[in-house]
Design an enzyme around this catalytic site. Structure first.
Site, PDB file in Angstrom:
ATOM      1  N   ASP A 254     -53.790 -70.794 125.259  1.00 55.91           N
ATOM      2  CA  ASP A 254     -52.876 -71.184 124.185  1.00 55.91           C
ATOM      3  C   ASP A 254     -51.886 -70.055 123.923  1.00 55.91           C
ATOM      4  OD1 ASP A 254     -51.584 -72.622 122.281  1.00 55.91           O
ATOM      5  OD2 ASP A 254     -53.264 -72.726 120.862  1.00 55.91           O
TER       6      ASP A 254
ATOM      7  N   GLY B 205     -48.972 -74.804 110.477  1.00 59.72           N
ATOM      8  CA  GLY B 205     -47.776 -73.979 110.375  1.00 59.72           C
ATOM      9  C   GLY B 205     -48.041 -72.510 110.646  1.00 59.72           C
TER      10      GLY B 205
ATOM     11  N   SER C 255     -54.221 -69.984 117.042  1.00 60.46           N
ATOM     12  CA  SER C 255     -54.281 -71.197 117.850  1.00 60.46           C
ATOM     13  C   SER C 255     -54.611 -72.429 117.016  1.00 60.46           C
ATOM     14  CB  SER C 255     -55.335 -71.044 118.956  1.00 60.46           C
ATOM     15  OG  SER C 255     -55.529 -72.251 119.660  1.00 60.46           O
TER      16      SER C 255
ATOM     17  N   SER D 264     -49.676 -71.477 113.248  1.00 62.57           N
ATOM     18  CA  SER D 264     -49.765 -71.304 114.702  1.00 62.57           C
ATOM     19  C   SER D 264     -48.791 -70.263 115.213  1.00 62.57           C
ATOM     20  CB  SER D 264     -49.463 -72.624 115.410  1.00 62.57           C
ATOM     21  OG  SER D 264     -50.565 -73.465 115.381  1.00 62.57           O
TER      22      SER D 264
ATOM     23  N   HIS E  19     -49.222 -74.134 122.426  1.00 62.23           N
ATOM     24  CA  HIS E  19     -49.008 -75.505 121.961  1.00 62.23           C
ATOM     25  C   HIS E  19     -47.715 -75.628 121.161  1.00 62.23           C
ATOM     26  CE1 HIS E  19     -51.324 -74.068 118.304  1.00 62.23           C
ATOM     27  NE2 HIS E  19     -50.438 -74.826 117.691  1.00 62.23           N
TER      28      HIS E  19
END
Length: 365
Positions: free
Chosen positions: A246, A324, A341, A326, A224
């Site tokens: 993801d 943040g 994720s 991720s 993402h």
């Protein structure tokens, strides 16, 4: 194809994420060392485990070492028992437990040193039930497996629409005691927002695992993140798989691709292999917002219905993450496990790193 914990891989997670914090207080000299753990990760994991379970630092360290040995044993069992295993987890003492479909498989597992339970629902039956539940896709919900109870768990967050959630609850009721429904606060969101770290297009994520194809360095990150941003401060996004999966790939043009996870105090954690997470396993994660946090694997093979679409096969943990984080790295001692994720209902969700490595044909640096 998945990369075994036994496979020698020069590992690791991206140390490009920025920021520092005060180092953890060193554990007592009487606390035994944990094979493969750096001092900082050992201190954080021991502190978290000691607090969560109300045990001494020595007991926490011993439990972490037992878990590591047990996960190695489970790797061997997966190879020898294959389709006979319904699911597996680590019990409260860190020992391996396997759910199996037959008494013959139970005997093999017991002979290998694991506790075996012959369960009433097979993997095929649980998969069929999961398919029915996932046919009712509702944002801010998830479907995961509870191996201790050989049961699927539908989690519904407050932000799920009542009418849609009611259809999912009805479907769960039709499946009887193969499913239970739980309700949690808030919603389920992917973990990205504006700020710094690896940046691009006004967005921030955390650098993931540094990988290579034999000639070029890349960063294995959250899909993402790479789907939403074409050009990062470290290089361009090359691919994205989101939703569904993801994971994504960023070309690393910085000239720096260290083989270690940053621990935010100037030190790093070396990782020597990549593997899949196991329910009950104590883990840590590194990310640019919440930095180094630790917790426990709560579930695997979880489908999370983000507002943008469903992502399946995720690892659910109790480690703190926030916007943040991720793309950041999930690991257990010297073993890489996943890519951050999202979050929801007090849990965090991670894309298994083995699947992403296999999809891109990459090796950890």
């Amino acid at each position: 194809m998945k990369t075994s914990r036994k496979t020698a891989i020069t590992a690791v997670a991206g140390a490009l994420a920025l920021g520092m914090f005060a180092p953890a207080t060193a554990a007592s000299a009487s606390v035994p060392g944990i094979e493969g753990y750096s001092d900082v990760v050992a201190n954080e994991a021991i502190t978290t485990l000691s607090s969560e379970r109300g045990v001494s630092e020595v007991a926490a360290a011993t439990l972490l070492q037992t878990q590591q040995n047990s996960v190695d044993a489970l790797d061997e069992l997966r190879s020898s028992l294959s389709s006979d295993i319904v699911s597996e987890y680590l019990d409260a003492s860190g020992k391996p437990v396997v759910n199996v479909a037959t008494k013959a498989a139970a005997a093999k597992a017991e002979a290998a040193g694991a506790t075996a339970k012959v369960v009433s629902r097979t993997a095929e039956q649980l998969d069929a039930a999961r398919a029915q539940l996932e046919s009712v896709s509702v944002a801010h919900t998830s479907v995961g497996l509870d191996p201790q109870n050989n049961q699927l768990v539908v989690t519904i967050a407050d932000q799920a629409k009542d009418s849609a959630a009611a259809k999912l609850t009805q479907k769960a009721a039709q499946l009887g005691d193969a499913v239970r429904v739980e309700h949690v606060a808030g919603g389920m969101e992917k973990a990205i927002y504006n700020g710094e770290a690896i940046t691009g297009g006004g967005s921030r994520c955390s650098a993931g695992f540094n990988v290579n194809d034999g000639s070029q360095d890349y960063i294995l990150d959250a899909g993402h993140c790479t789907a939403g941003v074409a050009e990062w401060n470290v290089g361009p996004s090359i691919d994205a798989s989101f939703p569904g999966n993801d994971y994504g790939l960023i070309r690393n043009d910085t000239g720096s691709a260290p083989g270690a996870v940053t621990l935010w105090d100037g030190t790093t954690q070396s990782i020597s292999s990549a593997s899949d997470a196991t329910v009950g396993q104590d883990i840590c994660k590194s990310g640019s917002t919440t930095q180094l946090t630790c917790g426990t694997v709560q579930a695997t093979n979880v489908t999370v219905n983000y507002p943008e679409g469903a992502v399946s096969g995720l690892v659910q943990t109790s480690a703190e993450v926030n916007s943040g984080d991720s793309g950041g790295c999930l690991f257990s001692g010297s073993t890489g496990l996943g890519i951050t994720s999202g979050m929801g209902g007090g849990s965090s969700y991670f894309q298994p790193v083995t699947e992403a490595l296999s999809a891109y044909g990459m090796s950890l640096n």
